[in-house]
Every structure is written in structure tokens, then in C-alpha cells.
Motif scaffolding. Structure first.
Motif, PDB file in Angstrom:
ATOM      1  N   ASP A 122      16.044   1.314  17.158  1.00  0.00           N
ATOM      2  CA  ASP A 122      16.228   0.092  15.934  1.00  0.00           C
ATOM      3  C   ASP A 122      15.123   0.208  15.020  1.00  0.00           C
ATOM      4  OD1 ASP A 122      18.619  -0.837  17.121  1.00  0.00           O
ATOM      5  OD2 ASP A 122      17.819  -2.358  17.991  1.00  0.00           O
ATOM      6  N   TRP A 123      13.957   0.911  15.426  1.00  0.00           N
ATOM      7  CA  TRP A 123      12.838   0.699  14.633  1.00  0.00           C
ATOM      8  C   TRP A 123      11.823   1.891  15.069  1.00  0.00           C
ATOM      9  CZ3 TRP A 123       8.174  -0.012  16.871  1.00  0.00           C
ATOM     10  CH2 TRP A 123       8.180  -1.062  18.150  1.00  0.00           C
ATOM     11  N   THR A 124      11.050   2.386  14.096  1.00  0.00           N
ATOM     12  CA  THR A 124      10.267   3.591  14.404  1.00  0.00           C
ATOM     13  C   THR A 124       8.799   3.272  13.589  1.00  0.00           C
ATOM     14  OG1 THR A 124      10.669   5.188  12.951  1.00  0.00           O
ATOM     15  CG2 THR A 124      11.797   5.175  15.134  1.00  0.00           C
ATOM     16  N   GLY A 125       7.785   3.852  14.162  1.00  0.00           N
ATOM     17  CA  GLY A 125       6.522   3.597  13.093  1.00  0.00           C
ATOM     18  C   GLY A 125       5.653   4.753  13.784  1.00  0.00           C
ATOM     19  N   ALA A 126       4.282   4.738  12.680  1.00  0.00           N
ATOM     20  CA  ALA A 126       3.253   5.756  13.461  1.00  0.00           C
ATOM     21  C   ALA A 126       2.091   5.231  12.475  1.00  0.00           C
ATOM     22  CB  ALA A 126       3.775   7.126  12.909  1.00  0.00           C
ATOM     23  N   THR A 127       0.801   5.457  12.826  1.00  0.00           N
ATOM     24  CA  THR A 127      -0.381   5.440  12.405  1.00  0.00           C
ATOM     25  C   THR A 127      -1.197   6.437  12.648  1.00  0.00           C
ATOM     26  OG1 THR A 127      -0.335   2.873  12.707  1.00  0.00           O
ATOM     27  CG2 THR A 127      -2.486   3.686  12.262  1.00  0.00           C
ATOM     28  N   ARG A 128      -1.612   7.049  11.660  1.00  0.00           N
ATOM     29  CA  ARG A 128      -2.362   8.381  11.655  1.00  0.00           C
ATOM     30  C   ARG A 128      -3.818   8.631  10.860  1.00  0.00           C
ATOM     31  NH1 ARG A 128       2.316   8.506  10.454  1.00  0.00           N
ATOM     32  NH2 ARG A 128       2.890   8.655   8.222  1.00  0.00           N
ATOM     33  N   ALA A 129      -4.588   8.901  11.226  1.00  0.00           N
ATOM     34  CA  ALA A 129      -6.066   9.533  10.453  1.00  0.00           C
ATOM     35  C   ALA A 129      -5.664  11.104   9.975  1.00  0.00           C
ATOM     36  CB  ALA A 129      -7.123   9.501  11.379  1.00  0.00           C
ATOM     37  N   ARG A 130      -6.364  11.232   8.752  1.00  0.00           N
ATOM     38  CA  ARG A 130      -5.979  12.451   8.151  1.00  0.00           C
ATOM     39  C   ARG A 130      -7.580  13.045   7.660  1.00  0.00           C
ATOM     40  NH1 ARG A 130      -2.074  11.723   5.025  1.00  0.00           N
ATOM     41  NH2 ARG A 130      -2.967  10.028   3.898  1.00  0.00           N
ATOM     42  N   ILE A 131      -7.752  14.363   7.747  1.00  0.00           N
ATOM     43  CA  ILE A 131      -8.800  14.848   7.181  1.00  0.00           C
ATOM     44  C   ILE A 131      -8.207  16.143   6.438  1.00  0.00           C
ATOM     45  CG2 ILE A 131      -9.302  16.397   9.329  1.00  0.00           C
ATOM     46  CD1 ILE A 131     -12.381  16.292   8.373  1.00  0.00           C
ATOM     47  N   GLY A 132      -8.655  16.424   5.172  1.00  0.00           N
ATOM     48  CA  GLY A 132      -8.142  17.298   4.283  1.00  0.00           C
ATOM     49  C   GLY A 132      -8.960  18.053   3.496  1.00  0.00           C
ATOM     50  N   TYR A 133      -8.671  19.103   2.583  1.00  0.00           N
ATOM     51  CA  TYR A 133      -9.445  19.852   1.863  1.00  0.00           C
ATOM     52  C   TYR A 133      -8.526  19.743   0.377  1.00  0.00           C
ATOM     53  CZ  TYR A 133     -12.660  23.332   0.101  1.00  0.00           C
ATOM     54  OH  TYR A 133     -13.515  24.223  -0.941  1.00  0.00           O
ATOM     55  N   ALA A 134      -8.967  19.371  -0.660  1.00  0.00           N
ATOM     56  CA  ALA A 134      -8.539  19.343  -1.789  1.00  0.00           C
ATOM     57  C   ALA A 134      -8.608  20.489  -2.699  1.00  0.00           C
ATOM     58  CB  ALA A 134      -8.812  17.876  -2.690  1.00  0.00           C
ATOM     59  N   PHE A 135      -7.674  21.110  -3.323  1.00  0.00           N
ATOM     60  CA  PHE A 135      -7.599  22.148  -4.405  1.00  0.00           C
ATOM     61  C   PHE A 135      -6.979  21.305  -5.534  1.00  0.00           C
ATOM     62  CE2 PHE A 135      -7.171  24.440  -0.271  1.00  0.00           C
ATOM     63  CZ  PHE A 135      -8.023  25.292  -0.570  1.00  0.00           C
ATOM     64  N   ASP A 136      -8.104  20.631  -6.263  1.00  0.00           N
ATOM     65  CA  ASP A 136      -7.588  19.589  -7.461  1.00  0.00           C
ATOM     66  C   ASP A 136      -6.572  18.701  -7.136  1.00  0.00           C
ATOM     67  OD1 ASP A 136      -7.913  18.768  -9.976  1.00  0.00           O
ATOM     68  OD2 ASP A 136      -6.116  20.034 -10.709  1.00  0.00           O
ATOM     69  N   ARG A 137      -5.294  18.994  -7.290  1.00  0.00           N
ATOM     70  CA  ARG A 137      -4.153  18.188  -7.274  1.00  0.00           C
ATOM     71  C   ARG A 137      -3.244  18.571  -6.113  1.00  0.00           C
ATOM     72  NH1 ARG A 137      -3.988  14.660 -11.587  1.00  0.00           N
ATOM     73  NH2 ARG A 137      -4.902  15.463 -13.270  1.00  0.00           N
TER      74      ARG A 137
END
Length: 166
Positions: A122-137
């Protein structure tokens, strides 16, 4: 007297030429450098929210009356998400956190040995951390976290079992 006149005229002419040079520029406008304009650059820092919708399918296995039953639940999912990104100053590195929660209509029914079984979410969810590398947009990132969902198995005439799967 001829030499004296010539010397006097040369001296007066030289003095006039030296004094007149600053008067030539008196009527020109004063030069002022153009004000510097600070152009804002794009940053990934800040909060965000959104809506999402999709379709889910999978395989479910459960045990009933000493046997194993398999089914293939599927259905629609609709929900919302929210998060916050922080781009390090002067760096293309972006850190973030995000969570989502969805209403789900995921189910399947199956009959085995005259018993009707049903799996349902009946329901789902998630919580997560992120690390990234930006190339402008454009952001390339990896994420890790925890996902959770409501899981229910019902067998008509036998009972039901409901758990939160993590």
C-alpha cells in the motif's frame, strides 16, 4: 637688441607651450572605468520538492500451509519527494539528502490448492544520502540509503501477515 627680442620671444613661446598643454585636455570627459558586474554562477545548493508517478512490478514468494507460493505483484505508484543539496564553495562536489513517500497499488492474487492468496503493498518510501560531481547544470552522483514498504500477505480462510519491509 635683436638677440634679446629673439630670446624673449622664444622664452615666452616655450612658456606658453608648456602652460597650454594641460588646457588641451580640460574639456574632455573624465574617464571612469565601467562598474564591475558580478555574474551569478549556477549552484546546486538549496532545497527542492517534487511529485513522482510510476509503475512497479516484481516477484513475491511466501509460504502457506507448508508450501511455497509465488506471485508477480504489479501496480501504480504515486508520491512526493523532498531534499536538500549543498555544493561546497568553489568546488564541483555536491552533497545531498533526499526522502520520498509513495502511495502504492501493487498487488497480485493466486490460487493454490483451492486457497486464494494475495500479496499487497500500500505504500513505499526511501531516504538516501548523495555525493556528486557537478558539470555546471549536469550532476553525476551516487546515492545510498534505506528503502521501506508495507507488505501484506493474505490467504483466505487461513489468515494474514503484515510487515514493514526495510
Amino acid at each position: 637688441t635683436g638677440f634679446y627680442r629673439m630670446f624673449l620671444r622664444s622664452t615666452v613661446a616655450a612658456a606658453a607651450a608648456l602652460l597650454a598643454t594641460s588646457a588641451f585636455a580640460a574639456d574632455l570627459p573624465a574617464y571612469e572605468p565601467a562598474p564591475s558586474v558580478i555574474v551569478p554562477s549556477f549552484t546546486w545548493t538549496g532545497p527542492y520538492i517534487g511529485l513522482q508517478a510510476g509503475y512497479s512490478w516484481g516477484d513475491a514468494k511466501f509460504r502457506a500451509l507448508g508450501g511455497r507460493v509465488r506471485s508477480s505483484p504489479d501496480g501504480f505508484v504515486v508520491g512526493a519527494y523532498a531534499g536538500y543539496n549543498f555544493q561546497l564553495d568553489g568546488s564541483p562536489v555536491v552533497l545531498g539528502i533526499e526522502t520520498d513517500f509513495n502511495y502504492a497499488d501493487i498487488d497480485a492474487s493466486r490460487s493454490v490448492l483451492g486457497l486464494r492468496g494475495r500479496t499487497q503493498t500500500d505504500w513505499t518510501g526511501a531516504t538516501r544520502a548523495r555525493i556528486g560531481y557537478a558539470f555546471d547544470r549536469f550532476l553525476v552522483y551516487g546515492a545510498a540509503g534505506v528503502a521501506y514498504a508495507d507488505r501484506e500477505v493474505r490467504v483466505r480462510g487461513v489468515g494474514r501477515d503484515s510487515k514493514t519491509a526495510v
